[in-house]
Enzyme design. Structure first.
Site, short mmCIF file in Angstrom:
data_model
loop_
_atom_site.label_atom_id
_atom_site.label_comp_id
_atom_site.label_asym_id
_atom_site.label_seq_id
_atom_site.Cartn_x
_atom_site.Cartn_y
_atom_site.Cartn_z
N LYS A 1 0.83 -1.27 0.06
CA LYS A 1 -0.02 -0.31 -0.08
C LYS A 1 0.95 1.32 0.00
CE LYS A 1 -3.63 -2.52 2.08
NZ LYS A 1 -4.31 -2.88 3.44
N GLN B 1 -5.08 -1.81 9.47
CA GLN B 1 -4.73 -3.00 9.03
C GLN B 1 -5.09 -4.26 9.72
OE1 GLN B 1 -3.29 -3.71 5.77
NE2 GLN B 1 -3.69 -5.87 6.14
N ASP C 1 -11.15 2.33 3.74
CA ASP C 1 -11.33 0.76 3.64
C ASP C 1 -13.02 0.21 3.15
OD1 ASP C 1 -9.30 -1.12 3.40
OD2 ASP C 1 -9.23 -1.17 5.66
#
Length: 284
Positions: free
Chosen positions: A53, A97, A120
């Protein structure tokens, strides 16, 4: 007949070229898009995903901040840090995460993120907007799947979509996204009896369960479109999906490979969401 292979890598590269220009335009206006990533503990897979990422952000000019916490961090400390990011006007996207250590309530952490910065797309407010068909920050993998289908001009309206998997990250939201596109959607999962009875009815079959080669050619309809979200490492070192690609590709019309299929689109849609989040916060 051999299927058209739906390469997400190629499409992802096209999107990233476009996104780089969008980021440059924002910077010319004095806006520096910034994504903050939080990782807790030393899970090797999580570390790899975070590096990927970071690299993707650097590629198109998005500033990325990675904050790594020891696995023993308290939930209160983590919540406090997220709130500081919520209040920081120079941070436009926040990503935690997963997975988190067992002593931390994942639900509480995800709900703490400002929905406008939830790149997200996991916050209940964003999921709720998805459910009622409002524009929002959509979960990245489902959005990537939708973009793949659109790119390859796969007709969605009126088609029977069968989703194998009901996770909050992929299964449920991808079904809802396609329902919003006027598909008829059936969900299957670990408790579904006679799974292949349903998969063989699918015009578009999406499989996201993490079981290597679960879907054989006997489980799909001729000329179906097959989207494989699976990603399993075999002892041989080979990476395979949930679909028996080499056999299924001979009877379907479109199919995603593993790797280079859905995977590259996931991180690319994270970039998309970060840019959209940045733009939306300019009007607040």
């Amino acid at each position: 007949m051999t299927a058209t292979i739906m390469y997400g890598k190629q499409l992802a590269d096209e999107y990233r070229t476009k996104f780089k220009i969008e980021v440059e335009n924002l910077k010319r206006k004095g806006i520096d898009p910034c994504l903050a990533v939080i990782i807790v503990g030393d899970n090797p897979a999580s570390k790899t995903y975070v590096r990927m990422k970071q690299k993707a952000c650097e590629q198109i000019g998005i500033k990325s901040i990675v904050k790594a916490f020891d696995k023993k961090i308290s939930e209160a400390t983590l919540l406090s840090y997220i709130e500081s990011l919520n209040q920081d006007r120079n941070v436009h996207g926040i990503l935690v995460q997963l997975p988190l250590p067992d002593h931390i309530n994942e639900k509480s952490i995800l709900e703490k993120i400002n929905p406008a910065k939830d790149v997200d797309g996991f916050h209940p407010i964003n999921i709720g907007k998805l459910l009622i068909g409002q524009e929002t920050l959509y979960p990245c993998t489902p959005l990537g799947i939708l973009k793949l289908l659109e790119h390859y001009k796969v007709e969605i309206e009126g088609k029977h979509v069968v989703v194998v998997g009901r996770s909050h990250i992929v299964g449920k939201p991808v079904g809802q996204l396609l329902l919003n596109q006027n598909a008829t959607v059936t969900y299957c999962h670990s408790k579904t009896k006679d799974l292949f009875k349903y998969t063989k009815q699918a015009d578009i079959l999406i499989v996201a369960v993490g079981k290597a080669k679960l879907i054989t050619k006997e489980a799909v309809k001729k000329d179906a479109v097959v989207i494989d979200v699976g990603n399993t490492f075999l002892e041989s070192g080979e990476v395979v999906g949930d679909v028996d690609f080499n056999h299924v590709k001979d009877i379907v019309s479109f199919i995603t490979p593993v790797p280079k299929g859905v995977g590259p689109m996931t991180i690319t849609m994270l970039l998309h969401n970060t840019i959209r989040a940045t733009e939306s916060q300019l009007t607040i």
